[in-house]
Write an enzyme that holds these catalytic residues in place. Structure first.
Site, PDB file in Angstrom:
ATOM      1  N   PRO A 265       0.834  -1.206   0.000  1.00 31.46           N
ATOM      2  CA  PRO A 265       0.000   0.000   0.000  1.00 31.46           C
ATOM      3  C   PRO A 265       0.868   1.254   0.000  1.00 31.46           C
ATOM      4  CG  PRO A 265      -0.720  -1.556   1.694  1.00 31.46           C
ATOM      5  CD  PRO A 265       0.607  -2.042   1.181  1.00 31.46           C
ATOM      6  N   GLU A 266       0.638   2.137  -0.960  1.00 34.89           N
ATOM      7  CA  GLU A 266       1.339   3.412  -1.003  1.00 34.89           C
ATOM      8  C   GLU A 266       0.377   4.503  -0.553  1.00 34.89           C
ATOM      9  OE1 GLU A 266       3.565   4.107  -4.568  1.00 34.89           O
ATOM     10  OE2 GLU A 266       4.134   2.012  -4.777  1.00 34.89           O
TER      11      GLU A 266
END
Length: 294
Positions: A2-3
């Site tokens: 997840p960014e």
């Protein structure tokens, strides 16, 4: 992983699902996720009776604001949250469960067990050590071009490594670094200190634009990632280079190539993102590459 756009989507989903909920108990099945100086037992004790008022984000960190505490959650590689009814079977890789007063459970799952939870008194949340060094959020309000240019001029590292550095700009990860560099027509291996003013401006604008569009689309669904609501992000349909190895560049048709930069798989178009061979003394070398690629 997840960014920033994915973490922001998780934040919004969690506010909708558990905003206002009261924690009645906590179960921790992997003690190493609780960072010192709190022990697992102390962590569980102080959270009992605390209400989740809202959830903020800084870079890739979630910040749960409770009555007395700020609970900082770092998802790392594969951490994710699910909200479940009390009778639902506990899935594999569930490591922390927050029991809520309404009978539901907020569950934290993490295949690699890299996620971390840190508690700070709510008034001291800005004193969290990683936040002190973290760069600005990649938005027009906080990410200023003048400071970005100075940071580039001081570094001889590859530009991709620089924009992955959370001390330069917060929340830019591998996917969005590749997409930003492609949009700005900059080779990922070009050293930061050789990037001229016009190219720096293009990259600055590209980072803000790419992150903004991805947040709006709910992030990118890569491999198994889904948000807290169980929904897939939609930005992956807009990815120009990331994960597109061998496919034609959307601008020129040249096959996208993959190399390693800063120990990360890196996707780029060798025609649109040319690596300058020489460093002209009085020209923006990226403008030369940019014009040659058009």
């Amino acid at each position: 992983m997840p960014e920033l756009p994915e973490v922001e989507t998780i934040r919004k989903g969690l506010i909708n699902l558990v905003g206002g909920a009261v924690i009645t108990d906590v179960a921790v099945f992997w003690d190493r996720m609780i960072t010192p100086p709190f022990s697992t037992e102390r962590f569980k004790t102080v959270l009992r009776g605390e209400q989740i008022h809202t959830i903020e984000r800084r870079g890739k960190y979630l910040i749960f604001l409770l009555d007395h505490w700020a609970m900082i959650s770092h998802l790392r590689m594969e951490g994710k949250y699910e909200v479940s009814e009390s009778g639902e079977p506990i899935k594999k890789h569930t490591h922390v469960i927050f029991y809520l007063a309404d009978g539901r459970q907020l569950r934290y799952l993490d295949v690699r067990k890299f996620g971390k939870f840190t508690l700070l008194p709510i008034e001291k949340r800005d004193e969290y050590e990683p936040f002190k060094k973290m760069g600005p959020e990649p938005t027009a309000d906080f990410f200023k071009l003048s400071k970005f240019k100075k940071d580039l001029a001081k570094s001889h590292r590859a530009i991709k490594a620089v924009i992955l550095d959370q001390n330069i700009v917060a929340g830019v990860g591998n996917i969005y670094a590749d997409e930003s560099l492609f949009q700005a027509k900059i080779h990922p291996l070009q050293t930061a200190d050789t990037i001229g003013p016009a190219a720096a401006k293009r990259l600055h604008e590209a980072i803000i634009d790419v992150i903004s569009r991805s947040v709006e689309a709910g992030g990118s669904t890569i491999r198994t990632y889904k948000n807290t609501l169980g929904e897939a992000g939609k930005f992956q349909v807009s990815l120009a280079v990331y994960g597109q190895t061998g496919k034609p560049c959307p601008n020129c048709g040249h096959p996208i190539e993959k190399i390693r930069v800063a120990q990360r798989g890196t996707h780029y178009c060798p025609h649109c993102q040319q690596l300058p061979k020489l460093r002209p003394k009085a020209a923006d070398i990226n403008d030369i590459a940019y014009k040659g690629a058009r």
